[in-house]
Each structure stands twice: as structure tokens, then as C-alpha cells.
Design a protein around this motif. Structure first.
Motif, short mmCIF file in Angstrom:
data_model
loop_
_atom_site.label_atom_id
_atom_site.label_comp_id
_atom_site.label_asym_id
_atom_site.label_seq_id
_atom_site.Cartn_x
_atom_site.Cartn_y
_atom_site.Cartn_z
N VAL A 64 45.91 46.55 30.89
CA VAL A 64 44.49 46.79 31.27
C VAL A 64 44.40 48.06 31.71
CG1 VAL A 64 42.47 46.23 32.00
CG2 VAL A 64 43.80 44.46 31.03
N GLY A 78 41.25 50.67 31.63
CA GLY A 78 40.29 50.02 32.31
C GLY A 78 40.07 50.12 33.51
N SER A 79 39.00 49.91 34.11
CA SER A 79 38.71 50.12 35.57
C SER A 79 38.87 48.95 36.29
CB SER A 79 37.49 50.81 35.74
OG SER A 79 36.25 49.88 34.98
N VAL A 80 40.03 48.65 36.66
CA VAL A 80 40.25 47.32 37.53
C VAL A 80 41.29 47.72 38.78
CG1 VAL A 80 39.76 45.55 36.01
CG2 VAL A 80 41.87 46.78 35.50
N VAL A 119 37.92 41.82 37.04
CA VAL A 119 37.55 41.04 35.66
C VAL A 119 38.42 41.93 34.58
CG1 VAL A 119 35.47 40.83 34.30
CG2 VAL A 119 35.39 40.60 36.55
N GLN A 120 39.09 41.36 33.59
CA GLN A 120 39.80 41.93 32.66
C GLN A 120 40.12 41.04 31.40
OE1 GLN A 120 44.00 42.70 34.11
NE2 GLN A 120 42.83 42.47 36.16
N GLN A 176 39.99 43.06 23.61
CA GLN A 176 38.71 43.43 24.08
C GLN A 176 37.67 43.48 22.91
OE1 GLN A 176 39.41 46.67 26.63
NE2 GLN A 176 40.72 45.50 27.82
N GLY A 225 36.08 41.26 21.31
CA GLY A 225 35.78 40.05 20.46
C GLY A 225 35.25 38.74 21.30
N LEU A 233 35.64 37.64 24.31
CA LEU A 233 36.62 36.91 25.29
C LEU A 233 35.80 37.32 26.68
CD1 LEU A 233 40.03 37.00 24.30
CD2 LEU A 233 38.71 35.21 24.58
N GLY A 234 35.29 38.65 26.91
CA GLY A 234 34.60 38.91 28.22
C GLY A 234 33.31 37.99 28.40
N LYS A 282 31.33 45.03 41.83
CA LYS A 282 31.07 46.34 41.94
C LYS A 282 31.77 47.02 40.36
CE LYS A 282 32.76 47.13 46.23
NZ LYS A 282 33.15 47.57 47.43
N THR A 312 31.98 54.55 33.51
CA THR A 312 32.87 53.65 32.56
C THR A 312 32.03 52.92 31.31
OG1 THR A 312 32.61 51.69 33.76
CG2 THR A 312 34.48 53.18 34.51
N GLY A 313 30.68 52.68 31.64
CA GLY A 313 30.10 51.96 30.70
C GLY A 313 30.27 50.49 31.06
N PHE A 329 27.88 46.27 29.89
CA PHE A 329 28.31 44.90 29.50
C PHE A 329 27.83 43.78 30.50
CE2 PHE A 329 31.70 41.70 30.72
CZ PHE A 329 31.73 40.80 29.85
N TYR A 330 27.76 44.16 31.78
CA TYR A 330 27.06 43.02 33.02
C TYR A 330 25.65 43.04 32.97
CZ TYR A 330 31.93 43.24 34.60
OH TYR A 330 33.11 43.20 34.81
N ARG A 382 24.16 43.02 30.19
CA ARG A 382 23.66 42.25 29.03
C ARG A 382 23.98 40.87 29.38
NH1 ARG A 382 25.30 46.18 25.44
NH2 ARG A 382 27.60 46.06 25.75
C1 LIG Z 1 34.63 44.93 30.39
C2 LIG Z 1 35.34 43.62 29.59
C3 LIG Z 1 35.79 42.60 30.70
C4 LIG Z 1 34.50 43.05 28.57
O1 LIG Z 1 35.36 42.34 27.69
P1 LIG Z 1 35.20 42.12 26.22
O2 LIG Z 1 35.89 41.16 25.68
O3 LIG Z 1 35.61 43.57 25.80
O4 LIG Z 1 33.83 42.12 26.01
P2 LIG Z 1 32.91 41.14 24.88
O5 LIG Z 1 33.73 41.33 23.78
O6 LIG Z 1 32.57 39.75 25.24
O7 LIG Z 1 31.55 41.96 24.73
C5 LIG Z 1 31.73 43.51 24.19
C6 LIG Z 1 30.66 43.86 24.54
O8 LIG Z 1 30.42 44.69 25.75
C7 LIG Z 1 30.42 45.87 25.68
N1 LIG Z 1 31.40 46.61 26.61
C8 LIG Z 1 32.43 45.96 26.82
N2 LIG Z 1 33.03 46.78 27.80
C9 LIG Z 1 32.44 47.84 27.81
C10 LIG Z 1 32.58 49.31 28.40
N3 LIG Z 1 33.56 49.49 29.15
N4 LIG Z 1 31.50 50.18 28.09
C11 LIG Z 1 30.58 49.88 27.29
N5 LIG Z 1 30.30 48.86 26.55
C12 LIG Z 1 31.40 47.73 27.27
C13 LIG Z 1 30.82 46.19 24.01
O9 LIG Z 1 30.57 47.42 23.57
C14 LIG Z 1 30.16 45.24 23.36
O10 LIG Z 1 28.92 45.30 23.07
P3 LIG Z 1 28.15 44.40 21.63
O11 LIG Z 1 28.51 43.16 21.76
O12 LIG Z 1 26.99 44.90 21.89
O13 LIG Z 1 29.13 45.39 20.71
C15 LIG Z 1 36.83 44.19 29.17
O14 LIG Z 1 36.47 45.14 28.05
C16 LIG Z 1 37.85 44.67 29.83
O15 LIG Z 1 38.68 44.14 30.50
N6 LIG Z 1 37.65 46.22 30.21
C17 LIG Z 1 38.60 46.82 30.92
C18 LIG Z 1 38.66 46.25 32.24
C19 LIG Z 1 37.32 46.55 33.02
O16 LIG Z 1 36.77 47.73 32.69
N7 LIG Z 1 36.94 45.59 33.57
C20 LIG Z 1 35.48 45.83 34.29
C21 LIG Z 1 35.87 45.84 35.76
S1 LIG Z 1 34.25 45.98 36.55
#
Ligand SMILES: CC(C)(COP(=O)(O)OP(=O)(O)OC[C@H]1O[C@@H](n2cnc3c(N)ncnc32)[C@H](O)[C@@H]1OP(=O)(O)O)[C@@H](O)C(=O)NCCC(=O)NCCS
Length: 186
Positions: free
Chosen positions: A39, A44-46, A107-108, A114, A116, A118-119, A142, A147-148, A152-153, A155
Motif C-alpha cells: 500500500v 498510500g498515506s499510511v 486504514v488500508q 482499491q 472496488g 472494499l474501503g 487523521k 492526498t484526496g 473518501f471519509y 463521503r
Molecule cells: C483510502 C482507501 C482506504 C479507500 O478504499 P477503496 O477500497 O479504494 O475505496 P472504495 O472503493 O470503497 O471507495 C472509492 C471511492 O473513494 C474515493 N477515494 C478513495 N481513495 C481516495 C483518495 N486517496 N483520493 C480521492 N478519492 C479517493 C474514490 O475516488 C471512490 O470514489 P467514487 O465512489 O465516488 O468513485 C484506499 O484507497 C487505500 O487504502 N488507499 C491507500 C492508503 C490510504 O491512503 N489510506 C488512508 C489513510 S488515512
């Protein structure tokens, strides 16, 4: 806390099981560590700045799981077939007046999976555990700015309640804020 292992069939993937505080074994340490490396190195920012390797990450996984073994913190993971594809920890506060809320950490989701859903499933599992098993009133986390991931959170019902300015140094000329997010469970 026990392994709830609730199988759930999804149309676009195999069977997903929710694991809550599964038995901590050396194999679990390795699996979570390898996922964390993948990740991170996928951007990923973890907690780390890429690139990282397993030797750097593994000691952190061991520390995290030590607090799971003693039931201080709670591990929530999603398993698909034989593989863990997503995980996070609900970290408790040491201060008793703050036992009503926990911090979501690490969270990862597997980079190959990603985007799909699962987040979202992981957050739904966390919501269930937080309300029904831990009886929490709120969750915090936090996120690094830029990172964007905060989108996700948002939403999923989290709101920004503050920032630690320039708290994350990615490089000498690249500082990010820590965005503090909060979600009431009541
Ligand atoms: C963030 C994370 C946990 C989300 O899990 P995921 O399985 O990818 O998310 P989902 O498929 O349930 O949801 C995807 C939605 O979230 C958005 N999203 C997920 N990560 C995003 C990001 N970094 N930036 C912007 N949007 C993001 C997607 O654009 C998508 O939006 P949509 O449904 O409108 O198309 C995953 O992408 C991840 O592990 N990222 C790397 C680790 C990380 O950055 N973790 C967060 C630490 S705070």
C-alpha cells in the motif's frame, strides 16, 4: 473480542469475511506487514514515506498487534478467500474520560483492489464493531492533506474538525497538514 467471520457474498468479488481481533500469529504479522508495504509503495498515506521494505514496516506491525493482544486496541480486517485485503485498527485512548471514542489508524486496502468498494465495506464493518461491540460514541482519524483521502471519509460521514499545520514532513520542501476528522455515532 472474537473472530466474527461473517461471510458476505459480493457480486464483483469473492466471499468477504469480517475479522475482528483474529488470533495474532507470526503469519498474521507477516501478512499485514506485506500489505502495508504494498500500500505504501503504491502511494498510500499510511504512516510511511515510500519506498519502504518489510524490515522497516514489520516492527511497527508487531507494536500495533501487541496492543491488540492485550485488548487495548481492536483490529478489523476484511478477508477474501485466504487473503486479508483490507485492515485498520481502532486505537483506544489511555485517558479514561476519552474512552467513548477511538481513533481509526492504518486504514488500508490492497492496491490491487482499491476503488472496488472494499474501503466502504471496511468502514461499514468498523461502524458495526464501534457501535455494537465497543459501544463507542464517536470515531476520529487523521489524514494527510493533499492526498484526496479526506474526500473518501467525508463521503462516509466524517467531517473535518481541525488541522495540525505542516505536521507531516514528506520531504524537506514538502510539508502537509494533518486533517483531523470526526464522526459521531449516536
Ligand atoms: C483510502 C482507501 C482506504 C479507500 O478504499 P477503496 O477500497 O479504494 O475505496 P472504495 O472503493 O470503497 O471507495 C472509492 C471511492 O473513494 C474515493 N477515494 C478513495 N481513495 C481516495 C483518495 N486517496 N483520493 C480521492 N478519492 C479517493 C474514490 O475516488 C471512490 O470514489 P467514487 O465512489 O465516488 O468513485 C484506499 O484507497 C487505500 O487504502 N488507499 C491507500 C492508503 C490510504 O491512503 N489510506 C488512508 C489513510 S488515512
Amino acid at each position: 473480542m472474537t473472530d466474527s467471520s461473517t461471510p458476505e457474498a459480493t457480486p464483483d468479488s469473492g466471499e468477504i469475511a469480517v475479522l475482528v481481533d483474529p488470533p495474532v500469529t507470526a503469519a498474521l504479522v507477516d501478512e499485514l506487514s506485506h500489505l502495508w508495504v504494498r500500500v505504501t509503495n503504491a502511494g498510500g498515506s499510511v504512516g510511511f514515506v515510500p519506498p519502504v521494505n518489510i524490515d522497516e514496516v514489520r516492527p511497527h506491525t508487531v507494536s500495533i498487534l501487541a496492543r491488540v493482544i492485550d485488548r487495548t486496541d481492536t483490529l478489523v480486517a476484511l478477508k477474501e478467500g485466504a487473503a486479508i485485503v483490507a485492515w485498520c485498527v481502532l486505537a483506544s485512548n489511555d485517558s479514561p474520560p476519552r474512552h467513548g471514542w477511538r481513533t481509526m489508524r492504518h486504514v488500508q486496502v490492497d492496491p490491487a483492489r482499491q476503488g472496488g468498494g472494499l474501503g466502504g465495506k471496511l468502514l461499514a464493518a468498523v461502524d458495526h464493531v464501534a457501535r455494537e461491540e465497543l459501544k463507542l460514541e464517536a470515531l476520529s482519524l487523521k489524514v494527510r492533506s493533499g492526498t484526496g483521502a479526506d474526500a473518501f471519509y467525508r463521503r462516509h460521514g466524517f467531517t473535518e474538525v481541525g488541522r495540525l499545520p505542516r505536521a507531516v514532513r514528506m520531504a524537506d520542501d514538502d510539508y502537509r497538514d494533518d486533517i483531523i476528522m470526526w464522526r459521531e455515532l449516536s
